[in-house]
Structure formats: structure tokens, C-alpha cells
Scaffold this motif. Structure first.
Motif, PDB file in Angstrom:
ATOM      1  N   LEU A 120      38.113  44.666  39.948  1.00 56.70           N
ATOM      2  CA  LEU A 120      37.056  43.768  39.482  1.00 56.70           C
ATOM      3  C   LEU A 120      37.615  42.508  38.500  1.00 56.70           C
ATOM      4  N   GLN A 121      38.352  42.905  37.365  1.00 52.90           N
ATOM      5  CA  GLN A 121      38.887  41.996  36.516  1.00 52.90           C
ATOM      6  C   GLN A 121      39.732  40.765  37.213  1.00 52.90           C
ATOM      7  N   LEU A 122      40.464  41.195  38.281  1.00 53.01           N
ATOM      8  CA  LEU A 122      41.273  40.273  39.157  1.00 53.01           C
ATOM      9  C   LEU A 122      40.369  39.426  40.136  1.00 53.01           C
ATOM     10  N   LEU A 167      33.458  48.822  47.269  1.00 52.33           N
ATOM     11  CA  LEU A 167      32.039  48.269  47.533  1.00 52.33           C
ATOM     12  C   LEU A 167      31.187  48.331  46.153  1.00 52.33           C
ATOM     13  N   THR A 168      31.522  49.055  45.279  1.00 52.00           N
ATOM     14  CA  THR A 168      31.111  49.051  43.846  1.00 52.00           C
ATOM     15  C   THR A 168      31.397  47.832  43.188  1.00 52.00           C
ATOM     16  N   VAL A 169      32.737  47.478  43.353  1.00 53.78           N
ATOM     17  CA  VAL A 169      33.493  46.505  42.694  1.00 53.78           C
ATOM     18  C   VAL A 169      32.823  44.808  43.218  1.00 53.78           C
ATOM     19  N   LEU A 170      32.710  44.971  44.532  1.00 50.26           N
ATOM     20  CA  LEU A 170      32.421  43.869  45.560  1.00 50.26           C
ATOM     21  C   LEU A 170      30.712  43.559  44.760  1.00 50.26           C
ATOM     22  N   HIS A 201      34.755  32.630  43.185  1.00 52.74           N
ATOM     23  CA  HIS A 201      35.991  32.090  43.404  1.00 52.74           C
ATOM     24  C   HIS A 201      36.500  32.334  44.885  1.00 52.74           C
ATOM     25  N   LYS A 202      37.667  31.583  45.293  1.00 57.00           N
ATOM     26  CA  LYS A 202      37.839  31.624  46.716  1.00 57.00           C
ATOM     27  C   LYS A 202      38.829  33.098  46.873  1.00 57.00           C
ATOM     28  N   HIS A 203      39.291  33.380  45.767  1.00 60.47           N
ATOM     29  CA  HIS A 203      39.838  34.771  46.217  1.00 60.47           C
ATOM     30  C   HIS A 203      38.897  35.921  46.339  1.00 60.47           C
ATOM     31  N   VAL A 204      37.507  35.785  45.809  1.00 63.61           N
ATOM     32  CA  VAL A 204      36.494  36.680  46.188  1.00 63.61           C
ATOM     33  C   VAL A 204      36.083  36.734  47.542  1.00 63.61           C
ATOM     34  N   THR A 205      36.063  35.538  47.921  1.00 58.58           N
ATOM     35  CA  THR A 205      35.702  35.354  49.539  1.00 58.58           C
ATOM     36  C   THR A 205      36.689  35.924  50.456  1.00 58.58           C
ATOM     37  N   ARG A 206      37.982  35.622  49.993  1.00 59.62           N
ATOM     38  CA  ARG A 206      39.327  36.195  50.626  1.00 59.62           C
ATOM     39  C   ARG A 206      39.211  37.575  50.772  1.00 59.62           C
ATOM     40  N   THR A 207      38.868  38.122  49.465  1.00 63.06           N
ATOM     41  CA  THR A 207      38.773  39.792  49.238  1.00 63.06           C
ATOM     42  C   THR A 207      37.572  40.203  50.154  1.00 63.06           C
TER      43      THR A 207
END
Length: 437
Positions: free
Chosen positions: A62-64, A97-100, A110-116
Motif C-alpha cells: 500500500l505504501q509503495l 484486493l484490500t490494498v487496492l 499514479h501510473k504504477h497503480v494502474t500497472r499494478t
């Protein structure tokens, strides 16, 4: 990362929660934010330290995801991306899923959220079961990542990447489907025997047991060297000094089916440290004529070891202290008051995972870690050196965590669905909607 932070990751096990209404329940967010701000790359790699609890790895993911990567050097950004991917694919889907959901609640785009999100829904080895079990959450996260208009527009045009339409298949039944278990072993734990014997606790320890029991040395010594090579293969070289207080008292021999088992495990640790460390100072306690014997005076062993000026003192013992019980605890508690700040740690050799240690805690306040299998040795060295405050130890830990990252990636690659082309296919569609960080 400080020893205190790693200890927190291995002990604080309250769950991350995202209630239907209200704020994300994350009771140690400030601890993670501070550690990330101090060193984002080391923070990420620390998630792969053996023994970090699953709820803490979820918090680290989540922090990342929440933190912007704007202005982060390319090499650091690459490490953050690799660790993020490993956690997203390796943790239990329920935690991911809890993290998302927490990311969505915090409105991080952020872009890295989309990629994840795309990685989880398209590349996860159990993506189909994950989506079927939590289709509403999966759709929510998918539309948060791409933008609702973009996602539904692509759906209407039939332009979603392969696998993504499953997010919108709502007519496949309403029965509750359990989420799959974790897809990866982030601790790199080998298979362990259900029934432990003196000779199935790893090849190195088993060979040393056979040698102690009188087996042919001309055959067993080359095997010991070969198995030691296997344990230390890839481990970085530590450019410093470690002192090992080696318990060789009578209790280390054991008896019956356990004879030589614990002593052989300690001997295996000595061989590994000798290969890894630029300088290893061994201080035997007890013993006679090269065999276990006599009483256990661990406190005197520690004082003798400190005289060598090591970076850390590791006490390797079965935990029976029978000269002056409690002496080790008293001596080590007094050291800081005498101006001695060299860390002292207790490496407790056991026969198996279920040993009763009630009477084998000679210094309860010392940092302590048990080991009973040859595959415990590399994580034990990592834990041991994590107590050293210095550039050499810092470099060693960073190199070892990178090695573990590569091994976890390799193990996940064997089970993950290859869908990199599907993920890249939507990159151009979403780039206009993402922030620049």
C-alpha cells in the motif's frame, strides 16, 4: 532500515482494513511513511526479509502504491516496480484486493497503480478465481485504474485486453466463491519434513551428523564441502568481523535419535559464516578433544569474543546454561552501562520446529532466532547482520535482499500467466488519464 523497523514488521500483526464507510484503518501508517521517506529502495527490499508478516507486507505494498515516484532515479524506480509486482502477485489475493480498495479510497491515480491493478487482474496465476470470487471489487479497482469512461468505452468497442472482460461477466452465478490462497512463497521457504529426524534437516547438517557418528571421512568431507557450497551459493561476501560463541558443551551432543543433530546444525552455521565473512572469530565454550563436553559458560564466551573487536557477537547454542544460570542475561544487560555497544544476538539451534524452549531461554531480552534446517542458515545470516550498524553490513544486506528478490521473481514467473502484451496493449489508452507521477 533499522532493526526496530524490521522487528516491527515481524511482530505487529493487526490487519489492514477498509470499512464500507470511513477512513482506511492502518494503525502504523506513520511508521511505514517514515521508513519509506528515509530510503524508498531499502524500504521496498525489506518486504522480502524472511519472517515479515503478511499484514505488514500488505501495508508495504500500500505504501509503495500511494507514494509518488516523480523525481525518483531510474534505478530506484525499477526496484520499486519489481518489488511492487512481486507483492501484488505473491501475497494472498484477499490482502491484495484490500490494498487496492485502500488505494481507491485514498484516490491515488499514479501510473504504477494502474500497472499494478492490471497485473493483478490479468497476470495473476489465479486471476479467474480471484475475479469470480470478488467480481464487484475487481470491477471497482479496474475502473479506478483505467477510468470508468475509458474502461466501459473499451468494453463497448470490444477493445479490452484479453482477460479483462471477465471483470464484467455478472451472469455467471451468485454463489460465494472462496478466494485462492497466496500464489508465492515470499520467504523462499523450502519444503520441510513432517516428521523430523537427525538426518532429514538439510543435506549439510545430515552429512555432518553421519560424519560425527563415525561415517567414512574420505567420502563425507567432500560432501560437506559440496553442500556448504550449495548453502552459500550467491550469498554476498561480508567485509567485516563476526564473532561466534560456539556452544560445545555436553548437552549439544544430544542422545538417542537426536544425537549430534543440534551440534551438527551449529557446525553448519560455523562453516557458512567462515565462507561469508572476511574474518570469523570462533570462541568455543566447553568441549574436550574436539567433541562436546563439560558445562556451558556462555557469558565468559561473550566477553572473550568482545575482546576481538567484532561487529557483532553471535551466540550459537541449544540454550542450556548450567554454570551460572542467568549469567548471560546479566552480563549482556550490563554491557551498555560499561560502554560496550557491540550487538549480541542469540542463534538457538533446535532439533525441529516443535522444540519446547521453556527452559532454554538463557537471555530472554537478547535478539533471538531459532534454526533447525540447513535452509535456515542463509536467512539466519541475514538476520544476524541486520543488527550491525555500518556500511559493510548495509551493503551486504542490500545485496542479499536483491538476490532474494531475483529468486522470488523467478519462482513467480514459473506460475504466473504471461500477459505482458495484454498489459502493454492498454498503456496508450490510459496514458492520457494518468498523472505524471
Amino acid at each position: 532500515m533499522t532493526v526496530q523497523f524490521v522487528r516491527h514488521l515481524q511482530r505487529h500483526d493487526t490487519a489492514l482494513r477498509v470499512p464500507r464507510a470511513g477512513a482506511v484503518l492502518w494503525d502504523d501508517e506513520a511508521v511505514h511513511a517514515e521508513a519509506y521517506a528515509a530510503d524508498p529502495q531499502r524500504f521496498a527490499l525489506t518486504a522480502l526479509t524472511p519472517g515479515v508478516l503478511a499484514p505488514q507486507r500488505a501495508r508495504m505494498l500500500l505504501q509503495l502504491l500511494l507514494a509518488s515516484r516523480a523525481g525518483v532515479p531510474d534505478a530506484v524506480r525499477d526496484t520499486l516496480a519489481r518489488v511492487t509486482r512481486v507483492l501484488a502477485l505473491g501475497l494472498a489475493p484477499a490482502d491484495v484486493l484490500t490494498v487496492l480498495l485502500a488505494v481507491r479510497r485514498r484516490r491515488a491515480n499514479h501510473k504504477h497503480v494502474t500497472r499494478t491493478v492490471l497485473t493483478v487482474l490479468l497476470e495473476h496465476p489465479h486471476a479467474d478465481e480471484l475475479i469470480r470470487a470478488r467480481r464487484g471489487i475487481a470491477q471497482d479497482c479496474f475502473e479506478h485504474a483505467l477510468g470508468r469512461s475509458t474502461a466501459r468505452g473499451a468494453l463497448s468497442r470490444g477493445a479490452l485486453p484479453h482477460g479483462a472482460p471477465a471483470v464484467y461477466r455478472h451472469g455467471e452465478g451468485t454463489a460465494l466463491v472462496p478466494l485462492p490462497s497466496a500464489a508465492g512463497d515470499l520467504d523462499l521457504t523450502s519444503a520441510r519434513p513432517e516428521t523430523v529426524t537427525a538426518t532429514n534437516r538439510g543435506d549439510l547438517a545430515a552429512t555432518l551428523v553421519h560424519l560425527r557418528r563415525g561415517g567414512p571421512s574420505d567420502e563425507l568431507l567432500p560432501a560437506v564441502a559440496r553442500y556448504t557450497d550449495e548453502v552459500v551459493a550467491g550469498l554476498p561476501r561480508y567485509d567485516g568481523t563476526v564473532a561466534l560463541v560456539l556452544d560445545d558443551s555436553a548437552s549439544m551432543r544430544g542422545y538417542g535419535e537426536r544425537e549430534w543433530a543440534v551440534a551438527s546444525q551449529v557446525a553448519a552455521l560455523r562453516r557458512v559464516l567462515d565462507r561469508v565473512c572476511a574474518r570469523l572469530v570462533v570462541v568455543p565454550v566447553g568441549g574436550a578433544s574436539g567433541r562436546p563436553g563439560g558445562a556451558t559458560d556462555l557469558a565468559t564466551g561473550v566477553l572473550d569474543a568482545l575482546a576481538a573487536g567484532p561487529d557483532v557477537v553471535a551466540v550459537a547454542s541449544d540454550g542450556y546454561e548450567n554454570v551460572h544460570p542467568g549469567d548471560l542475561a546479566r552480563v549482556t544487560a550490563t554491557l551498555p552501562r560499561a560502554g560496550v555497544h557491540t550487538p549480541v544476538v542469540f542463534c538457538q539451534a533446535t532439533f525441529g520446529r516443535a522444540d519446547d524452549l521453556t527452559l532454554r531461554r538463557p537471555a530472554p531480552l537478547l535478539p533471538q532466532r531459532t534454526f533447525w534446517h540447513s535452509d535456515d542458515l542463509a536467512p539466519l545470516v541475514l538476520w544476524l547482520l541486520s543488527h550491525v550498524d555500518g556500511a559493510a553490513a548495509d551493503a551486504w544486506i542490500g545485496a542479499e535482499l536483491r538476490r532474494r528478490l531475483a529468486r522470488v521473481e523467478s519462482s513467480l514467473a514459473a506460475s504466473a500467466v504471461s500477459a505482458a502484451s495484454a498489459v502493454s496493449a492498454v498503456s496508450s489508452d490510459v496514458s492520457a488519464l494518468e498523472g505524471g507521477s
